[in-house]
Design an enzyme around this catalytic site. Structure first.
Site, PDB file in Angstrom:
ATOM      1  N   ARG A 283      -4.364  -5.817   6.144  1.00 24.76           N
ATOM      2  CA  ARG A 283      -5.242  -6.902   6.559  1.00 24.76           C
ATOM      3  C   ARG A 283      -4.428  -8.150   6.889  1.00 24.76           C
ATOM      4  NH1 ARG A 283     -10.564  -6.002   5.590  1.00 24.76           N
ATOM      5  NH2 ARG A 283     -11.046  -8.206   5.265  1.00 24.76           N
ATOM      6  N   HIS A 455     -11.787   7.110 -31.972  1.00 25.81           N
ATOM      7  CA  HIS A 455     -11.679   8.543 -31.679  1.00 25.81           C
ATOM      8  C   HIS A 455     -13.063   9.152 -31.560  1.00 25.81           C
ATOM      9  CE1 HIS A 455     -10.172  12.629 -31.680  1.00 25.81           C
ATOM     10  NE2 HIS A 455     -11.129  12.921 -32.556  1.00 25.81           N
TER      11      HIS A 455
HETATM   12  P1  FAD Z   1     -13.030 -13.013   1.387  1.00 23.85           P
HETATM   13  O1  FAD Z   1     -13.697 -12.147   0.406  1.00 23.85           O
HETATM   14  O2  FAD Z   1     -12.566 -12.402   2.652  1.00 23.85           O
HETATM   15  O3  FAD Z   1     -14.064 -14.175   1.702  1.00 23.85           O
HETATM   16  C1  FAD Z   1     -13.825 -15.131   2.670  1.00 23.85           C
HETATM   17  C2  FAD Z   1     -15.168 -15.722   3.082  1.00 23.85           C
HETATM   18  O4  FAD Z   1     -14.929 -16.888   3.868  1.00 23.85           O
HETATM   19  C3  FAD Z   1     -16.014 -14.801   3.959  1.00 23.85           C
HETATM   20  O5  FAD Z   1     -17.349 -14.808   3.505  1.00 23.85           O
HETATM   21  C4  FAD Z   1     -15.921 -15.422   5.350  1.00 23.85           C
HETATM   22  O6  FAD Z   1     -17.081 -15.199   6.121  1.00 23.85           O
HETATM   23  C5  FAD Z   1     -15.803 -16.891   4.984  1.00 23.85           C
HETATM   24  N1  FAD Z   1     -15.167 -17.726   6.009  1.00 23.85           N
HETATM   25  C6  FAD Z   1     -14.010 -17.510   6.651  1.00 23.85           C
HETATM   26  N2  FAD Z   1     -13.713 -18.568   7.457  1.00 23.85           N
HETATM   27  C7  FAD Z   1     -14.736 -19.456   7.300  1.00 23.85           C
HETATM   28  C8  FAD Z   1     -15.008 -20.728   7.838  1.00 23.85           C
HETATM   29  N3  FAD Z   1     -14.160 -21.338   8.673  1.00 23.85           N
HETATM   30  N4  FAD Z   1     -16.148 -21.337   7.458  1.00 23.85           N
HETATM   31  C9  FAD Z   1     -17.012 -20.765   6.581  1.00 23.85           C
HETATM   32  N5  FAD Z   1     -16.791 -19.552   6.042  1.00 23.85           N
HETATM   33  C10 FAD Z   1     -15.671 -18.925   6.403  1.00 23.85           C
HETATM   34  N6  FAD Z   1     -10.157  -5.917  -4.068  1.00 23.85           N
HETATM   35  C11 FAD Z   1     -10.222  -5.619  -5.382  1.00 23.85           C
HETATM   36  O7  FAD Z   1      -9.738  -6.390  -6.214  1.00 23.85           O
HETATM   37  N7  FAD Z   1     -10.832  -4.473  -5.815  1.00 23.85           N
HETATM   38  C12 FAD Z   1     -11.383  -3.598  -4.953  1.00 23.85           C
HETATM   39  O8  FAD Z   1     -11.937  -2.580  -5.374  1.00 23.85           O
HETATM   40  C13 FAD Z   1     -11.324  -3.882  -3.572  1.00 23.85           C
HETATM   41  N8  FAD Z   1     -11.861  -3.039  -2.679  1.00 23.85           N
HETATM   42  C14 FAD Z   1     -11.808  -3.344  -1.355  1.00 23.85           C
HETATM   43  C15 FAD Z   1     -12.341  -2.437  -0.455  1.00 23.85           C
HETATM   44  C16 FAD Z   1     -12.291  -2.697   0.895  1.00 23.85           C
HETATM   45  C17 FAD Z   1     -12.889  -1.712   1.865  1.00 23.85           C
HETATM   46  C18 FAD Z   1     -11.704  -3.911   1.356  1.00 23.85           C
HETATM   47  C19 FAD Z   1     -11.672  -4.256   2.818  1.00 23.85           C
HETATM   48  C20 FAD Z   1     -11.169  -4.818   0.468  1.00 23.85           C
HETATM   49  C21 FAD Z   1     -11.205  -4.538  -0.901  1.00 23.85           C
HETATM   50  N9  FAD Z   1     -10.645  -5.389  -1.837  1.00 23.85           N
HETATM   51  C22 FAD Z   1     -10.687  -5.081  -3.160  1.00 23.85           C
HETATM   52  C23 FAD Z   1      -9.999  -6.658  -1.436  1.00 23.85           C
HETATM   53  C24 FAD Z   1     -10.960  -7.839  -1.636  1.00 23.85           C
HETATM   54  O9  FAD Z   1     -12.135  -7.607  -0.901  1.00 23.85           O
HETATM   55  C25 FAD Z   1     -10.294  -9.137  -1.195  1.00 23.85           C
HETATM   56  O10 FAD Z   1      -9.049  -9.287  -1.835  1.00 23.85           O
HETATM   57  C26 FAD Z   1     -11.169 -10.322  -1.536  1.00 23.85           C
HETATM   58  O11 FAD Z   1     -12.429 -10.225  -0.914  1.00 23.85           O
HETATM   59  C27 FAD Z   1     -10.497 -11.639  -1.121  1.00 23.85           C
HETATM   60  O12 FAD Z   1     -11.317 -12.700  -1.477  1.00 23.85           O
HETATM   61  P2  FAD Z   1     -11.287 -14.086  -0.705  1.00 23.85           P
HETATM   62  O13 FAD Z   1     -12.274 -14.963  -1.396  1.00 23.85           O
HETATM   63  O14 FAD Z   1      -9.899 -14.557  -0.576  1.00 23.85           O
HETATM   64  O15 FAD Z   1     -11.767 -13.772   0.779  1.00 23.85           O
HETATM   65  P1  NAI Z   2      -2.683  -1.097   2.492  1.00 20.86           P
HETATM   66  O1  NAI Z   2      -1.634  -2.109   2.652  1.00 20.86           O
HETATM   67  O2  NAI Z   2      -3.119  -0.697   1.132  1.00 20.86           O
HETATM   68  O3  NAI Z   2      -2.249   0.250   3.224  1.00 20.86           O
HETATM   69  C1  NAI Z   2      -1.930   0.278   4.577  1.00 20.86           C
HETATM   70  C2  NAI Z   2      -1.162   1.571   4.845  1.00 20.86           C
HETATM   71  O4  NAI Z   2      -1.077   1.736   6.242  1.00 20.86           O
HETATM   72  C3  NAI Z   2       0.269   1.523   4.302  1.00 20.86           C
HETATM   73  O5  NAI Z   2       0.533   2.702   3.594  1.00 20.86           O
HETATM   74  C4  NAI Z   2       1.102   1.380   5.562  1.00 20.86           C
HETATM   75  O6  NAI Z   2       2.377   1.957   5.425  1.00 20.86           O
HETATM   76  C5  NAI Z   2       0.248   2.114   6.565  1.00 20.86           C
HETATM   77  N1  NAI Z   2       0.482   1.724   7.960  1.00 20.86           N
HETATM   78  C6  NAI Z   2       0.732   0.493   8.454  1.00 20.86           C
HETATM   79  N2  NAI Z   2       0.864   0.539   9.790  1.00 20.86           N
HETATM   80  C7  NAI Z   2       0.699   1.836  10.162  1.00 20.86           C
HETATM   81  C8  NAI Z   2       0.726   2.521  11.397  1.00 20.86           C
HETATM   82  N3  NAI Z   2       0.929   1.883  12.554  1.00 20.86           N
HETATM   83  N4  NAI Z   2       0.533   3.857  11.410  1.00 20.86           N
HETATM   84  C9  NAI Z   2       0.305   4.526  10.248  1.00 20.86           C
HETATM   85  N5  NAI Z   2       0.285   3.937   9.035  1.00 20.86           N
HETATM   86  C10 NAI Z   2       0.461   2.598   8.986  1.00 20.86           C
HETATM   87  O7  NAI Z   2      -3.911  -1.647   3.371  1.00 20.86           O
HETATM   88  P2  NAI Z   2      -5.429  -1.185   3.482  1.00 20.86           P
HETATM   89  O8  NAI Z   2      -5.621   0.170   2.918  1.00 20.86           O
HETATM   90  O9  NAI Z   2      -5.810  -1.467   4.873  1.00 20.86           O
HETATM   91  O10 NAI Z   2      -6.153  -2.206   2.523  1.00 20.86           O
HETATM   92  C11 NAI Z   2      -6.008  -3.603   2.721  1.00 20.86           C
HETATM   93  C12 NAI Z   2      -5.983  -4.322   1.425  1.00 20.86           C
HETATM   94  O11 NAI Z   2      -7.283  -4.354   0.846  1.00 20.86           O
HETATM   95  C13 NAI Z   2      -5.118  -3.649   0.360  1.00 20.86           C
HETATM   96  O12 NAI Z   2      -3.778  -4.039   0.457  1.00 20.86           O
HETATM   97  C14 NAI Z   2      -5.708  -4.155  -0.900  1.00 20.86           C
HETATM   98  O13 NAI Z   2      -5.128  -5.383  -1.215  1.00 20.86           O
HETATM   99  C15 NAI Z   2      -7.173  -4.348  -0.553  1.00 20.86           C
HETATM  100  N6  NAI Z   2      -7.959  -3.254  -1.123  1.00 20.86           N
HETATM  101  C16 NAI Z   2      -7.978  -3.113  -2.475  1.00 20.86           C
HETATM  102  C17 NAI Z   2      -8.678  -2.091  -3.056  1.00 20.86           C
HETATM  103  C18 NAI Z   2      -8.645  -1.940  -4.532  1.00 20.86           C
HETATM  104  O14 NAI Z   2      -8.196  -2.861  -5.204  1.00 20.86           O
HETATM  105  N7  NAI Z   2      -9.089  -0.828  -5.080  1.00 20.86           N
HETATM  106  C19 NAI Z   2      -9.456  -1.137  -2.259  1.00 20.86           C
HETATM  107  C20 NAI Z   2      -9.315  -1.351  -0.839  1.00 20.86           C
HETATM  108  C21 NAI Z   2      -8.614  -2.392  -0.315  1.00 20.86           C
END
Ligand code: FAD
Ligand code: NAI
Length: 476
Positions: A283, A455
């Site tokens: 990301r 346990h």
């Molecule tokens: P965000 O959650 O991205 O929030 C930012 C907010 O700001 C959004 O609502 C956006 O609309 C708003 N915004 C942006 N610019 C503006 C603006 N100019 N004005 C007003 N609003 C604005 N992390 C975990 O710890 N555990 C997990 O299980 C996990 N699972 C994930 C699964 C997926 C599929 C993905 C994509 C991510 C996952 N993550 C997980 C990562 C987690 O979602 C992010 O690390 C987290 O949401 C970051 O929080 P944040 O507050 O920095 O930003």
């Molecule tokens: P990621 O960084 O976890 O994994 C991306 C993967 O894509 C890496 O293994 C990388 O080597 C590979 N990659 C990069 N470029 C590529 C290419 N051109 N071709 C093939 N492989 C390539 O990122 P992901 O899965 O997109 O998640 C983003 C972030 O969201 C994570 O880093 C994590 O911080 C957060 N997240 C956290 C979760 C949790 O805490 N359980 C769940 C899902 C997301």
């Protein structure tokens, strides 16, 4: 006249909404601006995490695991399931309901804590005496004046060059959480956290999943022993087809599917044909629309807002937290930074130790860790001892019927202080909390070994791994 606040938070994800609540709790006049829209155009607080990240992915992971248990796991317990069926629309509707409950919960928390909420986009409009002017565009369009600004604008999915997201065939995380039918063949690019979690969901529901990963090594951020075990379970037992060292040459999508040309392992060009493709290759920080340039807010080379160890930016009284700054992109990291910054604005202390942030991957079995991996300790020349305990030897895991994986402790050879804890196994996400507490309190492995654990419980594996550091496991 502009409404005036002590703190204006831009972004209402886990970083931003928590910062606003903590600031209000500390007696500051706090506002939060967030632009996320629900399907009906109303506010949908909680950011990526609540809307298209942590929460919906965990809802689908749970539903799909229930389905897999009913299909393959119940028979062993003597439970027969006849006529098992999948109602994907209901599964997705439940996920959406869980998301809505969380959105509404945050709005309720704002009311309870007297945080003013503005639905729209927040951007810098310029300086003001002792602070900043912030413009809100959208339904609640107006200008606010802020003593302090906290930027918590999060991140966006990174697109693969030449394969833009359309969320029909080439899906980002939002599309991966909302497929209207189970694809027969699902392609995933990137074997990181999203690739493994979403790949697991759709595999359990019946898709044949192929993951193309650029790197030659699997899960390099995890401890090597854990990554090896995960590889064995995901590929050999569960049938995820993961191709390492894949170099993507071309991606072409049409109405029927996606075709990916790639090479791997020194061989010639290969082709993967699939019905849908998830691109999960990391990301990128989101500063779009913030007008950071107009006030001279400094970004680093990768586009993250530059901050010091206390989340202070290059501008006075402007702070930045969460995914838009350096460090792991995790919701709990964003939250901790939100609390720390609110406290510093209120004149208190606040600090986030990035070394004790737990990581969890919600596959089955789950993977969780905190602290250093064995390969990091080796590379740093540290003297350490390790102790490992398999769930196979844990009574509760046997009763659950899930004995995959182990707990591994790494401790300093001289002082016994814990350096890292790594778990692959059932409920690793819950068990890792004990290790985080221990590391925050600078505990030794022996401290865990001396504590009475209930346990039968999975947590006994933590005690046993701690005992194993001193080569005195009792049950293995
Ligand atoms: P965000 O959650 O991205 O929030 C930012 C907010 O700001 C959004 O609502 C956006 O609309 C708003 N915004 C942006 N610019 C503006 C603006 N100019 N004005 C007003 N609003 C604005 N992390 C975990 O710890 N555990 C997990 O299980 C996990 N699972 C994930 C699964 C997926 C599929 C993905 C994509 C991510 C996952 N993550 C997980 C990562 C987690 O979602 C992010 O690390 C987290 O949401 C970051 O929080 P944040 O507050 O920095 O930003
Ligand atoms: P990621 O960084 O976890 O994994 C991306 C993967 O894509 C890496 O293994 C990388 O080597 C590979 N990659 C990069 N470029 C590529 C290419 N051109 N071709 C093939 N492989 C390539 O990122 P992901 O899965 O997109 O998640 C983003 C972030 O969201 C994570 O880093 C994590 O911080 C957060 N997240 C956290 C979760 C949790 O805490 N359980 C769940 C899902 C997301």
């Amino acid at each position: 006249m502009a409404k005036s606040f002590d703190v204006v938070v831009i972004g209402g994800g886990p970083g931003g909404y928590i910062a606003a609540i903590r600031a209000a709790q500390l007696g500051l006049r706090a506002a939060c601006i967030d632009e996320w829209k629900s399907a009906d155009g109303g506010p949908a607080l909680g950011g990526t995490c609540t809307n298209v990240g942590c929460i919906p992915s965990k809802a689908l992971l749970q539903s799909s695991e229930n389905y897999e248990h009913a299909a393959h796991g119940f028979a062993e317990h003597g439970i027969q399931v006849k006529g098992l069926g999948l109602d994907l629309a209901q599964m997705l509707a439940r996920k959406d309901k869980v998301v809505r409950q969380n959105n509404e919960g945050i709005l309720y928390l704002f009311r309870k804590n007297k945080v003013a909420f503005f639905h729209g986009r927040g951007s810098f409009a310029g300086g003001a005496a002792g602070g900043w002017r912030i413009r809100v565009t959208g339904k609640d369009g107006e200008e606010l004046s802020a003593g302090h600004v906290v930027v918590a604008t999060g991140s966006n999915p990174r697109p693969l060059p030449g394969a833009p997201f359309d969320n029909q065939r080439i899906l980002d995380n939002a599309g991966a959480l909302a497929m209207p039918e189970v694809p027969k063949r699902l392609g995933v690019i990137g074997a990181g956290v999203i690739g493994l979690e979403m790949g697991s969901v759709w595999r359990r529901l019946g898709a044949q999943v192929t993951i193309l990963e650029m790197l030659e090594s699997f899960l390099p951020a995890a401890d090597e022993t854990v990554a090896r075990e995960a590889w064995r379970i995901f590929t050999k037992e569960q049938g995820l087809d993961i191709v390492l060292g894949a170099a993507i040459a071309r991606v072409a999508a049409n109405g029927r599917g996606v075709s990916i040309e790639y090479s791997a392992g020194g061989g010639g060009e290969r082709k993967l044909e699939c019905d849908r493709l998830i691109v999960s290759i990391g990301r990128v920080p989101n500063t779009e629309g913030l007008e950071a340039g107009t006030v001279g807010l400094k970004l680093d080379q990768r586009g993250f807002i530059e901050v010091d160890g206390h989340c202070r930016t290059s501008l006075p009284n402007v702070w930045a937290i969460g995914d838009v700054v350096r460090g792991p992109m995790l919701a709990h990291k964003a939250e901790e930074e939100g609390v720390a910054v609110a406290q510093m604005i209120a004149g208190q202390s606040g600090h986030v130790d990035l070394d004790t942030i737990p990581w969890v991957i919600y596959t089955a079995p789950e993977i969780a860790w905190v602290g250093k991996t064995e390969q990091q300790l080796k590379a740093g020349g540290a003297q350490y001892r390790s102790g490992q305990f398999p769930f196979m030897a844990n009574g509760r895991a046997r009763a659950l019927g899930d004995t995959r994986g182990f707990v591994k402790f790494l401790a300093d050879a001289a002082t016994d202080r814990l350096l890292g804890v790594h778990i692959i196994g059932p409920m690793a996400s819950e068990m890792i909390a004990e290790a985080v507490v221990a590391m925050e309190f600078r505990a030794a492995a022996e401290d865990i070994a001396l504590i009475c654990h209930a346990h039968p419980s999975l947590s006994e594996a933590m005690k046993e791994a701690a005992l194993a550091v001193a080569k005195r496991s009792l049950n293995f």
